[in-house]
Design a protein around this motif. Structure first.
Motif, PDB file in Angstrom:
ATOM      1  N   LEU A   1       0.816  -1.210   0.000  1.00  0.00           N
ATOM      2  CA  LEU A   1       0.000   0.000   0.000  1.00  0.00           C
ATOM      3  C   LEU A   1       0.854   1.266   0.000  1.00  0.00           C
ATOM      4  O   LEU A   1       0.430   2.308  -0.497  1.00  0.00           O
TER       5      LEU A   1
ATOM      6  N   ASP B   1       1.462   3.545  -3.153  1.00  0.00           N
ATOM      7  CA  ASP B   1       0.463   4.495  -3.639  1.00  0.00           C
ATOM      8  C   ASP B   1       0.846   5.892  -3.148  1.00  0.00           C
ATOM      9  O   ASP B   1       0.830   6.161  -1.947  1.00  0.00           O
TER      10      ASP B   1
ATOM     11  N   TYR C   1      -0.772   8.522  -3.185  1.00  0.00           N
ATOM     12  CA  TYR C   1      -1.913   9.243  -2.631  1.00  0.00           C
ATOM     13  C   TYR C   1      -2.493   8.560  -1.390  1.00  0.00           C
ATOM     14  O   TYR C   1      -3.587   8.899  -0.954  1.00  0.00           O
ATOM     15  N   LEU C   2      -1.744   7.612  -0.840  1.00  0.00           N
ATOM     16  CA  LEU C   2      -2.186   6.921   0.366  1.00  0.00           C
ATOM     17  C   LEU C   2      -2.284   7.916   1.514  1.00  0.00           C
ATOM     18  O   LEU C   2      -1.390   8.737   1.715  1.00  0.00           O
TER      19      LEU C   2
ATOM     20  N   ARG D   1       8.662   3.185   2.223  1.00  0.00           N
ATOM     21  CA  ARG D   1       9.003   3.691   0.895  1.00  0.00           C
ATOM     22  C   ARG D   1      10.521   3.780   0.714  1.00  0.00           C
ATOM     23  O   ARG D   1      11.034   3.478  -0.358  1.00  0.00           O
TER      24      ARG D   1
ATOM     25  N   GLY E   1       6.913   5.344  -4.392  1.00  0.00           N
ATOM     26  CA  GLY E   1       5.683   5.885  -3.829  1.00  0.00           C
ATOM     27  C   GLY E   1       5.728   7.348  -3.450  1.00  0.00           C
ATOM     28  O   GLY E   1       4.773   7.870  -2.881  1.00  0.00           O
TER      29      GLY E   1
ATOM     30  N   ASN F   1       5.798  11.447  -4.149  1.00  0.00           N
ATOM     31  CA  ASN F   1       5.262  12.398  -5.124  1.00  0.00           C
ATOM     32  C   ASN F   1       6.318  13.374  -5.618  1.00  0.00           C
ATOM     33  O   ASN F   1       6.228  13.873  -6.727  1.00  0.00           O
TER      34      ASN F   1
END
Length: 170
Positions: A74, A77, A79-80, A116, A142, A144
């Motif tokens: 997870l 992601d 945007y988690l 991450r 993961g 941004n």
């Protein structure tokens, strides 16, 4: 007339500070005496006795949260967020936050970014690193932004991603 127009803002400012200072000095606004602080300490200690979850529940949920986050990856992601993770784990956001803070001694972002960074280290040590630049590695792990990636990487490993790559290339 020009002197008055130049001095009036200073007089106005002094008046505002004067009113503010004496307003805060009034006992009615802050009526707590030093002797009353002991009562606050007692209340704070009592609050600790009724925790949201027991130690056993925290231990179980800590294992469950870590397991689900790692197995489903997870953390990849970008945007988690806390509500999305709590939905995946099957507990409410307050309990998840409590488990992360008290069970793992981390907040949500520290928990996710740690995973991450582990993923980024794995990518950096693989053959895939030769095909990607640092932004690509950050994205695959993961993150941004490259800035968040570099800052978090340096904070957790003590090295920048490039230094890590050089140190482990041999």
């Amino acid at each position: 007339n020009t002197i008055v127009s130049q001095i009036s803002p200073l007089i106005y400012c002094a008046g505002v500070f004067f009113i503010g200072y004496f307003s805060l000095k009034q006992e009615v606004i802050y009526p707590v005496n030093i002797s009353q602080t002991k009562e606050f300490e007692i209340l704070l200690n009592e609050r600790k006795s009724w925790e949201r979850l027991s130690e056993e529940q925290v231990s179980e949920l800590k294992t469950k949260v870590s397991h689900i986050t790692k197995t489903k990856k997870l953390y990849l992601d970008p945007y988690l967020n806390l509500p999305a993770l709590s939905e995946q784990v099957g507990i409410n956001t307050h309990e998840l936050s409590y488990v992360l803070n008290n069970g793992l001694d981390q907040n949500f972002y520290q928990f996710i970014n740690k995973m991450r960074i582990e993923e980024a280290k794995r990518i950096l040590l693989s053959a895939k690193a030769k095909q990607l630049d640092m932004v690509g590695i950050a994205t695959h792990a993961g993150f941004n932004s490259k800035t968040t990636f570099n800052t978090t990487f340096k904070k957790l490993t003590g090295l920048t991603p490039t230094e890590f790559l050089r140190a482990n290339s041999s």
